[in-house]
Write an enzyme that holds these catalytic residues in place. Structure first.
Site, PDB file in Angstrom:
ATOM      1  N   HIS A  98      45.991  38.653  37.646  1.00 13.15           N
ATOM      2  CA  HIS A  98      46.990  38.063  38.296  1.00 13.15           C
ATOM      3  C   HIS A  98      47.504  36.894  37.425  1.00 13.15           C
ATOM      4  O   HIS A  98      46.740  36.036  37.332  1.00 13.15           O
ATOM      5  CB  HIS A  98      46.242  37.684  39.877  1.00 13.15           C
ATOM      6  CG  HIS A  98      47.365  36.942  40.890  1.00 13.15           C
ATOM      7  ND1 HIS A  98      47.435  37.428  42.105  1.00 13.15           N
ATOM      8  CD2 HIS A  98      48.000  35.819  40.598  1.00 13.15           C
ATOM      9  CE1 HIS A  98      48.135  36.523  42.703  1.00 13.15           C
ATOM     10  NE2 HIS A  98      48.574  35.452  41.897  1.00 13.15           N
ATOM     11  N   HIS A 100      48.374  33.534  35.645  1.00 10.49           N
ATOM     12  CA  HIS A 100      47.723  32.376  36.151  1.00 10.49           C
ATOM     13  C   HIS A 100      47.923  31.331  34.775  1.00 10.49           C
ATOM     14  O   HIS A 100      47.877  31.917  33.762  1.00 10.49           O
ATOM     15  CB  HIS A 100      46.163  32.348  36.300  1.00 10.49           C
ATOM     16  CG  HIS A 100      45.323  33.039  35.418  1.00 10.49           C
ATOM     17  ND1 HIS A 100      45.165  34.534  35.562  1.00 10.49           N
ATOM     18  CD2 HIS A 100      44.375  32.582  34.461  1.00 10.49           C
ATOM     19  CE1 HIS A 100      44.413  34.795  34.587  1.00 10.49           C
ATOM     20  NE2 HIS A 100      44.147  33.892  34.122  1.00 10.49           N
TER      21      HIS A 100
HETATM   22  P1  5GP Z   1      41.707  34.556  32.047  1.00  3.09           P
HETATM   23  O1  5GP Z   1      40.439  34.695  30.957  1.00  3.09           O
HETATM   24  O2  5GP Z   1      41.931  35.883  32.751  1.00  3.09           O
HETATM   25  O3  5GP Z   1      42.868  33.819  31.445  1.00  3.09           O
HETATM   26  O4  5GP Z   1      41.047  33.446  32.991  1.00  3.09           O
HETATM   27  C1  5GP Z   1      40.456  33.872  34.115  1.00  3.09           C
HETATM   28  C2  5GP Z   1      39.889  32.309  34.607  1.00  3.09           C
HETATM   29  O5  5GP Z   1      39.264  32.722  35.868  1.00  3.09           O
HETATM   30  C3  5GP Z   1      38.293  32.220  33.866  1.00  3.09           C
HETATM   31  O6  5GP Z   1      38.615  30.813  33.281  1.00  3.09           O
HETATM   32  C4  5GP Z   1      37.303  32.268  34.975  1.00  3.09           C
HETATM   33  O7  5GP Z   1      36.460  30.978  34.713  1.00  3.09           O
HETATM   34  C5  5GP Z   1      38.007  31.821  36.133  1.00  3.09           C
HETATM   35  N1  5GP Z   1      37.497  32.391  37.128  1.00  3.09           N
HETATM   36  C6  5GP Z   1      37.011  33.918  37.380  1.00  3.09           C
HETATM   37  N2  5GP Z   1      36.697  33.922  38.726  1.00  3.09           N
HETATM   38  C7  5GP Z   1      36.791  32.885  39.544  1.00  3.09           C
HETATM   39  C8  5GP Z   1      36.579  32.462  40.720  1.00  3.09           C
HETATM   40  O8  5GP Z   1      35.968  33.163  41.474  1.00  3.09           O
HETATM   41  N3  5GP Z   1      36.943  31.271  41.165  1.00  3.09           N
HETATM   42  C9  5GP Z   1      37.432  30.387  40.557  1.00  3.09           C
HETATM   43  N4  5GP Z   1      37.842  29.300  40.815  1.00  3.09           N
HETATM   44  N5  5GP Z   1      37.670  30.680  39.021  1.00  3.09           N
HETATM   45  C10 5GP Z   1      37.328  31.960  38.667  1.00  3.09           C
HETATM   46 ZN    ZN Z   2      46.830  39.290  42.858  1.00  2.00          ZN
END
Ligand code: 5GP
Ligand code: ZN
Length: 113
Positions: A98, A100
């Site tokens: 999703h 971010h």
């Molecule tokens: P990506 O690696 O997809 O760019 O970042 C995903 C981010 O989401 C990671 O930094 C991870 O720590 C964070 N994250 C994963 N699960 C959760 C959650 O349940 N709550 C929160 N607040 N952050 C999450």
């Molecule tokens: Zn979503």
């Protein structure tokens, strides 16, 4: 997407520490912060990643861009500076599908990449 973690956070089905919210955007603290300030900004509709941004959902992405400075101000890093990262796809290190933006700051950050 009903099984999406961040959609569940938007719906309040998974708890989060909210930092900022408007009709289009939610910002909340990353559960595993890599710096004193580490906030995730997400649109309140499901968009997988940057590859899925279109004319139909660009309003949400525009609002996300505008919200960055509001979140930076709330977190006290607007003037000192910060970094925004949008990991995209497998090689980009995207884990949650999703879109971010990571807003990271509160210390002098290292390498640009
Ligand atoms: P990506 O690696 O997809 O760019 O970042 C995903 C981010 O989401 C990671 O930094 C991870 O720590 C964070 N994250 C994963 N699960 C959760 C959650 O349940 N709550 C929160 N607040 N952050 C999450
Ligand atoms: Zn979503």
């Amino acid at each position: 997407m009903s099984d999406c973690l961040f959609c569940k956070i938007i719906k309040g089905e998974v708890p989060s520490t909210k930092v900022y919210e408007n009709d289009y955007v939610l910002a909340f603290k990353d559960i595993h912060p890599v710096a004193p300030v580490h906030v995730l900004l997400i649109p309140k509709i499901h968009i997988d990643n940057l590859n899925c941004v279109t004319e139909d959902n660009i309003e949400y992405i525009s609002k996300l861009q505008i919200a960055i400075k509001e979140v930076a101000k709330i977190c006290g890093v607007k003037d000192e500076g910060y970094r925004v990262i949008c990991n995209t796809g497998e090689n980009g290190g995207q884990v949650v599908h999703h879109i971010h933006y990571h807003l990271i700051g509160g210390k002098k950050l290292g390498s640009k990449i």
